[in-house]
Design a protein around this motif. Sequence first.
Motif, PDB file in Angstrom:
ATOM      1  N   VAL A   1      55.828 -26.690   7.112  1.00 52.82           N
ATOM      2  CA  VAL A   1      55.693 -25.758   8.233  1.00 52.82           C
ATOM      3  C   VAL A   1      57.085 -25.472   8.782  1.00 52.82           C
ATOM      4  CG1 VAL A   1      54.713 -25.431  10.537  1.00 52.82           C
ATOM      5  CG2 VAL A   1      53.429 -26.706   8.813  1.00 52.82           C
ATOM      6  N   ILE A   2      57.370 -24.187   9.043  1.00 50.75           N
ATOM      7  CA  ILE A   2      58.677 -23.808   9.574  1.00 50.75           C
ATOM      8  C   ILE A   2      58.496 -22.808  10.716  1.00 50.75           C
ATOM      9  CG2 ILE A   2      60.901 -22.723   9.092  1.00 50.75           C
ATOM     10  CD1 ILE A   2      60.569 -23.491   6.168  1.00 50.75           C
ATOM     11  N   PRO A   3      58.889 -23.188  11.944  1.00 57.41           N
ATOM     12  CA  PRO A   3      58.901 -22.209  13.038  1.00 57.41           C
ATOM     13  C   PRO A   3      59.986 -21.147  12.772  1.00 57.41           C
ATOM     14  CG  PRO A   3      59.051 -24.463  13.860  1.00 57.41           C
ATOM     15  CD  PRO A   3      59.241 -24.529  12.383  1.00 57.41           C
ATOM     16  N   PHE A   4      59.798 -19.945  13.286  1.00 55.85           N
ATOM     17  CA  PHE A   4      60.756 -18.866  13.069  1.00 55.85           C
ATOM     18  C   PHE A   4      62.162 -19.202  13.590  1.00 55.85           C
ATOM     19  CE2 PHE A   4      58.193 -14.696  12.450  1.00 55.85           C
ATOM     20  CZ  PHE A   4      57.521 -15.253  11.389  1.00 55.85           C
ATOM     21  N   VAL A   5      62.295 -20.185  14.445  1.00 55.50           N
ATOM     22  CA  VAL A   5      63.613 -20.526  15.006  1.00 55.50           C
ATOM     23  C   VAL A   5      64.304 -21.646  14.230  1.00 55.50           C
ATOM     24  CG1 VAL A   5      63.003 -19.780  17.327  1.00 55.50           C
ATOM     25  CG2 VAL A   5      62.585 -22.157  16.653  1.00 55.50           C
ATOM     26  N   GLN A   6      63.718 -22.115  13.136  1.00 54.38           N
ATOM     27  CA  GLN A   6      64.240 -23.285  12.428  1.00 54.38           C
ATOM     28  C   GLN A   6      64.848 -22.922  11.080  1.00 54.38           C
ATOM     29  OE1 GLN A   6      61.451 -26.566  12.160  1.00 54.38           O
ATOM     30  NE2 GLN A   6      62.320 -27.207  10.219  1.00 54.38           N
ATOM     31  N   GLY A   7      65.957 -23.597  10.759  1.00 58.30           N
ATOM     32  CA  GLY A   7      66.551 -23.521   9.435  1.00 58.30           C
ATOM     33  C   GLY A   7      67.010 -22.138   9.025  1.00 58.30           C
ATOM     34  N   VAL A   8      66.916 -21.868   7.743  1.00 57.43           N
ATOM     35  CA  VAL A   8      67.311 -20.583   7.169  1.00 57.43           C
ATOM     36  C   VAL A   8      66.099 -19.673   7.026  1.00 57.43           C
ATOM     37  CG1 VAL A   8      68.254 -19.483   5.101  1.00 57.43           C
ATOM     38  CG2 VAL A   8      69.259 -21.603   5.946  1.00 57.43           C
ATOM     39  N   CYS A   9      64.977 -20.221   6.577  1.00 63.75           N
ATOM     40  CA  CYS A   9      63.790 -19.413   6.297  1.00 63.75           C
ATOM     41  C   CYS A   9      63.146 -18.861   7.567  1.00 63.75           C
ATOM     42  CB  CYS A   9      62.771 -20.218   5.511  1.00 63.75           C
ATOM     43  SG  CYS A   9      63.353 -20.669   3.864  1.00 63.75           S
ATOM     44  N   GLY A  10      63.122 -19.647   8.620  1.00 64.55           N
ATOM     45  CA  GLY A  10      62.507 -19.184   9.871  1.00 64.55           C
ATOM     46  C   GLY A  10      63.160 -17.930  10.411  1.00 64.55           C
ATOM     47  N   PRO A  11      64.478 -17.955  10.651  1.00 66.27           N
ATOM     48  CA  PRO A  11      65.153 -16.746  11.135  1.00 66.27           C
ATOM     49  C   PRO A  11      65.077 -15.579  10.138  1.00 66.27           C
ATOM     50  CG  PRO A  11      66.482 -18.660  11.637  1.00 66.27           C
ATOM     51  CD  PRO A  11      65.358 -19.131  10.753  1.00 66.27           C
ATOM     52  N   ALA A  12      65.093 -15.868   8.832  1.00 68.50           N
ATOM     53  CA  ALA A  12      64.951 -14.800   7.842  1.00 68.50           C
ATOM     54  C   ALA A  12      63.596 -14.117   8.002  1.00 68.50           C
ATOM     55  CB  ALA A  12      65.121 -15.351   6.434  1.00 68.50           C
ATOM     56  N   ALA A  13      62.549 -14.901   8.240  1.00 68.25           N
ATOM     57  CA  ALA A  13      61.222 -14.328   8.445  1.00 68.25           C
ATOM     58  C   ALA A  13      61.166 -13.518   9.728  1.00 68.25           C
ATOM     59  CB  ALA A  13      60.167 -15.435   8.469  1.00 68.25           C
ATOM     60  N   ALA A  14      61.794 -14.050  10.779  1.00 69.19           N
ATOM     61  CA  ALA A  14      61.796 -13.350  12.057  1.00 69.19           C
ATOM     62  C   ALA A  14      62.478 -11.979  11.936  1.00 69.19           C
ATOM     63  CB  ALA A  14      62.485 -14.190  13.133  1.00 69.19           C
ATOM     64  N   CYS A  15      63.519 -11.913  11.106  1.00 74.58           N
ATOM     65  CA  CYS A  15      64.267 -10.665  10.903  1.00 74.58           C
ATOM     66  C   CYS A  15      63.716  -9.839   9.752  1.00 74.58           C
ATOM     67  CB  CYS A  15      65.733 -10.970  10.642  1.00 74.58           C
ATOM     68  SG  CYS A  15      66.568 -11.720  12.029  1.00 74.58           S
ATOM     69  N   LYS A  16      62.706 -10.368   9.053  1.00 70.92           N
ATOM     70  CA  LYS A  16      62.108  -9.710   7.884  1.00 70.92           C
ATOM     71  C   LYS A  16      63.153  -9.399   6.821  1.00 70.92           C
ATOM     72  CE  LYS A  16      58.279  -7.919  10.502  1.00 70.92           C
ATOM     73  NZ  LYS A  16      57.499  -6.797  10.950  1.00 70.92           N
ATOM     74  N   THR A  17      63.942 -10.430   6.485  1.00 74.20           N
ATOM     75  CA  THR A  17      64.953 -10.305   5.446  1.00 74.20           C
ATOM     76  C   THR A  17      64.692 -11.345   4.360  1.00 74.20           C
ATOM     77  OG1 THR A  17      66.463 -11.829   6.583  1.00 74.20           O
ATOM     78  CG2 THR A  17      66.721  -9.492   7.055  1.00 74.20           C
ATOM     79  N   THR A  18      65.301 -11.131   3.205  1.00 71.12           N
ATOM     80  CA  THR A  18      65.223 -12.082   2.100  1.00 71.12           C
ATOM     81  C   THR A  18      66.508 -12.880   2.078  1.00 71.12           C
ATOM     82  OG1 THR A  18      63.862 -10.562   0.843  1.00 71.12           O
ATOM     83  CG2 THR A  18      64.970 -12.292  -0.399  1.00 71.12           C
ATOM     84  N   HIS A  19      66.392 -14.172   1.790  1.00 72.25           N
ATOM     85  CA  HIS A  19      67.594 -15.006   1.733  1.00 72.25           C
ATOM     86  C   HIS A  19      67.618 -15.759   0.410  1.00 72.25           C
ATOM     87  CE1 HIS A  19      70.937 -17.370   3.191  1.00 72.25           C
ATOM     88  NE2 HIS A  19      70.361 -18.388   2.599  1.00 72.25           N
ATOM     89  N   LEU A  20      68.730 -15.672  -0.267  1.00 75.09           N
ATOM     90  CA  LEU A  20      68.956 -16.438  -1.487  1.00 75.09           C
ATOM     91  C   LEU A  20      70.051 -17.442  -1.193  1.00 75.09           C
ATOM     92  CD1 LEU A  20      69.059 -13.512  -4.060  1.00 75.09           C
ATOM     93  CD2 LEU A  20      67.130 -14.993  -3.548  1.00 75.09           C
ATOM     94  N   ALA A  21      69.774 -18.692  -1.444  1.00 73.03           N
ATOM     95  CA  ALA A  21      70.790 -19.717  -1.173  1.00 73.03           C
ATOM     96  C   ALA A  21      71.065 -20.524  -2.408  1.00 73.03           C
ATOM     97  CB  ALA A  21      70.316 -20.637  -0.046  1.00 73.03           C
TER      98      ALA A  21
END
Length: 91
Positions: free
Chosen positions: A71-91
């Motif tokens: 589970v990841i809140p939108f304010v946590q880590g890399v995936c949360g903020p990426a979801a909040a901004c509706k962007t894709t992240h490759l790490a």
Amino acid sequence: MGKKCLSVPADLMARIYALCEGEDDLIAIMATVSAELFQAVEGFDWVGFYRVVASNLLKIGHYPGGPGCLVIPFVQGVCGPAAACKTTHLA
């Protein structure tokens, strides 16, 4: 820092489309896409999907690779903020 961009080869895209043709179950499609990308693209140790299950919350979907956060809140880590901004992240 520049954005990382993954260019998916046409043959891989064609294979994914062919495997998913006629399928309407999103879980089956996510499983197929993540498995194909995991096998075909060098250098990834985890390829998967997180699903938005509440207004500000992600839950893990299908993936090949090592354990991921369940589970990841939108304010946590890399995936949360990426979801909040509706962007894709490759790490």
